[in-house]
Design a protein around this motif. Sequence first.
Motif, PDB file in Angstrom:
ATOM      1  N   ASP A 236      84.906  -0.297  61.762  1.00 22.43           N
ATOM      2  CA  ASP A 236      84.199  -0.171  60.487  1.00 22.43           C
ATOM      3  C   ASP A 236      83.582   1.375  60.712  1.00 22.43           C
ATOM      4  OD1 ASP A 236      82.705  -0.344  58.416  1.00 22.43           O
ATOM      5  OD2 ASP A 236      81.312  -1.909  59.201  1.00 22.43           O
ATOM      6  N   CYS A 237      84.014   2.098  59.790  1.00 24.41           N
ATOM      7  CA  CYS A 237      83.158   3.260  59.835  1.00 24.41           C
ATOM      8  C   CYS A 237      81.679   3.463  59.459  1.00 24.41           C
ATOM      9  CB  CYS A 237      83.883   4.311  58.760  1.00 24.41           C
ATOM     10  SG  CYS A 237      85.599   4.542  59.093  1.00 24.41           S
ATOM     11  N   VAL A 238      81.210   2.484  58.727  1.00 25.11           N
ATOM     12  CA  VAL A 238      79.901   2.483  58.340  1.00 25.11           C
ATOM     13  C   VAL A 238      79.097   1.936  59.388  1.00 25.11           C
ATOM     14  CG1 VAL A 238      78.279   0.901  56.768  1.00 25.11           C
ATOM     15  CG2 VAL A 238      80.542   1.811  55.875  1.00 25.11           C
ATOM     16  N   THR A 239      79.703   1.224  60.199  1.00 22.58           N
ATOM     17  CA  THR A 239      78.720   1.081  61.651  1.00 22.58           C
ATOM     18  C   THR A 239      79.208   2.020  62.581  1.00 22.58           C
ATOM     19  OG1 THR A 239      80.264  -0.711  62.359  1.00 22.58           O
ATOM     20  CG2 THR A 239      78.783  -1.343  61.112  1.00 22.58           C
ATOM     21  N   CYS A 240      79.690   3.182  62.485  1.00 23.77           N
ATOM     22  CA  CYS A 240      80.128   4.072  63.535  1.00 23.77           C
ATOM     23  C   CYS A 240      79.471   5.553  63.390  1.00 23.77           C
ATOM     24  CB  CYS A 240      81.697   4.053  63.739  1.00 23.77           C
ATOM     25  SG  CYS A 240      82.317   4.954  64.513  1.00 23.77           S
ATOM     26  N   GLY A 241      80.330   6.351  62.705  1.00 21.04           N
ATOM     27  CA  GLY A 241      80.018   7.537  62.243  1.00 21.04           C
ATOM     28  C   GLY A 241      80.232   8.642  63.406  1.00 21.04           C
ATOM     29  N   ALA A 242      80.783   8.207  64.594  1.00 19.63           N
ATOM     30  CA  ALA A 242      81.102   9.126  65.540  1.00 19.63           C
ATOM     31  C   ALA A 242      81.959  10.506  65.293  1.00 19.63           C
ATOM     32  CB  ALA A 242      82.023   8.364  66.828  1.00 19.63           C
ATOM     33  N   CYS A 243      82.859  10.361  64.298  1.00 23.69           N
ATOM     34  CA  CYS A 243      83.648  11.540  63.841  1.00 23.69           C
ATOM     35  C   CYS A 243      82.649  12.256  62.998  1.00 23.69           C
ATOM     36  CB  CYS A 243      84.781  10.987  63.407  1.00 23.69           C
ATOM     37  SG  CYS A 243      84.533  10.170  61.479  1.00 23.69           S
ATOM     38  N   CYS A 244      81.342  12.209  62.842  1.00 24.88           N
ATOM     39  CA  CYS A 244      80.784  13.017  62.069  1.00 24.88           C
ATOM     40  C   CYS A 244      79.770  13.870  62.817  1.00 24.88           C
ATOM     41  CB  CYS A 244      79.900  12.251  61.036  1.00 24.88           C
ATOM     42  SG  CYS A 244      80.902  11.284  59.781  1.00 24.88           S
TER      43      CYS A 244
ATOM     44  N   ARG B  31      92.233  10.776  67.112  1.00 28.13           N
ATOM     45  CA  ARG B  31      90.934  11.385  67.376  1.00 28.13           C
ATOM     46  C   ARG B  31      89.631  10.408  66.760  1.00 28.13           C
ATOM     47  NH1 ARG B  31      91.187  15.699  63.142  1.00 28.13           N
ATOM     48  NH2 ARG B  31      92.309  14.069  61.847  1.00 28.13           N
ATOM     49  N   CYS B  32      89.727   9.517  66.059  1.00 31.46           N
ATOM     50  CA  CYS B  32      88.727   8.630  66.098  1.00 31.46           C
ATOM     51  C   CYS B  32      88.429   7.779  67.076  1.00 31.46           C
ATOM     52  CB  CYS B  32      89.222   7.256  64.981  1.00 31.46           C
ATOM     53  SG  CYS B  32      88.368   5.959  65.154  1.00 31.46           S
ATOM     54  N   LEU B  33      89.466   7.392  67.891  1.00 33.41           N
ATOM     55  CA  LEU B  33      89.071   6.585  69.205  1.00 33.41           C
ATOM     56  C   LEU B  33      88.513   7.570  70.335  1.00 33.41           C
ATOM     57  CD1 LEU B  33      92.376   4.393  69.330  1.00 33.41           C
ATOM     58  CD2 LEU B  33      90.273   3.984  68.434  1.00 33.41           C
TER      59      LEU B  33
HETATM   60  S1  SF4 Z   1      85.152   7.808  64.428  1.00 38.16           S
HETATM   61 FE1  SF4 Z   1      85.186   7.941  62.240  1.00 38.16          FE
HETATM   62  S2  SF4 Z   1      87.043   7.161  61.419  1.00 38.16           S
HETATM   63 FE2  SF4 Z   1      86.622   6.279  63.538  1.00 38.16          FE
HETATM   64  S3  SF4 Z   1      85.557   4.517  63.063  1.00 38.16           S
HETATM   65 FE3  SF4 Z   1      84.043   5.923  63.382  1.00 38.16          FE
HETATM   66  S4  SF4 Z   1      83.649   6.769  61.434  1.00 38.16           S
HETATM   67 FE4  SF4 Z   1      85.399   5.418  61.364  1.00 38.16          FE
END
Ligand code: SF4
Length: 109
Positions: free
Chosen positions: A6-14, A97-99
């Motif tokens: 769930d991107c909304v609870t992540c943001g790691a790729c930002c 890349r996400c992982l």
């Molecule tokens: S790393 Fe980016 S694409 Fe992957 S889950 Fe987190 S926000 Fe989504």
Amino acid sequence: MAAKLDCVTCGACCLNPDENRAEGYLWYLEVRDTKLLDKPLLVKKHVVYDPDGVPHLRLDPAGRCVALLGKIGQRVRCTIYELRPKGCRMLEAGEPRCLQARRERGIDK
Ligand code: SF4
Ligand code: SF4
């Protein structure tokens, strides 16, 4: 696994990836294929130009894209979501890349 991300609870790729940090890049994804560049006030806040004059997303001192609000791994929001550049749109949850981004930011082990 992708369906559970769930991107909304992540943001790691930002955030600037570790590889970019190691190479000294102080900016993030190239800004193209977006109307963001037509909006001077948003450009001033969100865009930085590399030494070749190519526009990229601006990072804060912690390496976060300045368009990102919230806490990584908890709740985040992109403040320019509709205008985000192609690089942001292309990255899909669950791809390598996400992982990797999630591991680098401590969201996954
Ligand atoms: S790393 Fe980016 S694409 Fe992957 S889950 Fe987190 S926000 Fe989504
Ligand atoms: S523009 Fe939005 S989606 Fe792209 S890196 Fe910044 S916060 Fe993330």
